[in-house]
Design an enzyme around this catalytic site. Structure first.
Site, PDB file in Angstrom:
ATOM      1  N   HIS A 217      67.805 -20.706  97.745  1.00 34.12           N
ATOM      2  CA  HIS A 217      69.258 -20.782  97.909  1.00 34.12           C
ATOM      3  C   HIS A 217      69.804 -21.941  97.097  1.00 34.12           C
ATOM      4  O   HIS A 217      69.047 -22.793  96.595  1.00 34.12           O
ATOM      5  CB  HIS A 217      69.663 -20.904  99.385  1.00 34.12           C
ATOM      6  CG  HIS A 217      69.145 -22.120 100.090  1.00 34.12           C
ATOM      7  ND1 HIS A 217      69.623 -23.392  99.846  1.00 34.12           N
ATOM      8  CD2 HIS A 217      68.184 -22.263 101.046  1.00 34.12           C
ATOM      9  CE1 HIS A 217      68.997 -24.266 100.624  1.00 34.12           C
ATOM     10  NE2 HIS A 217      68.104 -23.602 101.355  1.00 34.12           N
ATOM     11  N   CYS A 233      62.458 -24.597 102.228  1.00 32.30           N
ATOM     12  CA  CYS A 233      63.105 -23.718 101.261  1.00 32.30           C
ATOM     13  C   CYS A 233      63.097 -24.342  99.872  1.00 32.30           C
ATOM     14  O   CYS A 233      62.812 -25.524  99.693  1.00 32.30           O
ATOM     15  CB  CYS A 233      64.538 -23.433 101.679  1.00 32.30           C
ATOM     16  SG  CYS A 233      64.687 -22.277 103.060  1.00 32.30           S
TER      17      CYS A 233
END
Length: 257
Positions: A217, A233
């Site tokens: 992301h 992440c």
């Protein structure tokens, strides 16, 4: 950053899978083996929210995947061995996207595929009957040591970007995985798109109400790129996020030390 929380706080970026840039064009796979579709069952579903047992692990976690991906048009049974007793089911959709999973091994009428569930690197056999089959020419490679992401189309490099990866207490899990879904937050947040992977944090059982799913992301503060500061992440620059969002679901992702 945030690991994927729940479908209640996110929505798909594409309204129709057939029109989605992240859905690969596909042709039916060769039929074979036992009937694959499953209706009602008490077996666990192979999704990012579940923990599976009794299924084989991927033993070549840093090997290069062929790019062959398959999509169950209906929920199918997942087996520890071809023709064996079902251990789980794989739904046709999850996180609002069509389920496309990469093939790690093939036998006549059967495919062993990477699954999006815990534990990381869990695999299972599914019958080729009732599947759609395609090939992704793309792959994404994350090198944790240099904190770089490279996206390839066959032998052509589409770009290399400096990214942020998991911190010392919450490292990004290594090994081969895949692009699981394409999601867009309903409310303005840290990233316009979230691309969950078929992998989970190995130090966080849950995060933000979700199962600790690792994702690509964006991030509004560019100062984080090049640092090991996330909860697992991979935070990527805007250009990299745009390229990743155009890859077919099921595309192989290799996370190297």
């Amino acid at each position: 950053m945030s690991l994927v929380a729940s479908t209640a706080t996110t929505a798909t970026a594409a309204t129709a899978a057939a029109a989605s840039p992240a859905a690969p064009s596909a042709a039916p796979a060769a039929a074979g083996g036992a009937g694959a579709s499953v209706t009602a069952t008490a077996l666990p579903q192979a999704t990012t929210f579940t923990q599976l047992s009794g299924l084989p692990q991927d033993t070549d976690t840093f090997g290069k995947l062929s790019g062959v991906v398959v999509h169950p048009v209906r929920t199918v049974a997942v087996h520890a061995q071809p023709g064996g007793k079902p251990a789980a089911t794989l739904p046709a959709k999850q996180l609002g996207s069509l389920t496309w999973v990469p093939v790690v091994e093939a036998r006549k009428g059967w495919y062993r595929v990477l699954l999006p569930s815990k534990p990381n690197h869990v695999t299972g056999w599914i019958s080729a009957k009732g599947l759609k089959k395609a090939r992704s020419r793309y792959r994404a490679i994350v090198k944790l040591g240099t904190r770089q992401l490279t996206v390839m189309k066959a032998s052509k490099k589409l770009g290399t970007w400096t990214v942020a990866v998991g911190g010392p207490q919450t490292p990004t899990p290594v090994g081969r995985t895949f692009l699981l879904a394409l999601m867009s937050p309903k409310k303005k947040t840290y990233s316009p798109l979230i691309l969950p992977l078929g992998a989970h944090s190995q130090t966080l059982d849950t995060f933000g109400g979700g199962p600790g799913t690792v994702a690509f992301h964006g991030w509004p503060d560019r100062k984080v790129f090049g640092q090991a500061v996330t909860h697992g992440c991979v935070r990527v620059p805007a250009r990299a996020l745009k390229v990743l969002a155009g890859l077919p679901l099921g595309t192989p992702v290799l996370i190297a030390p």
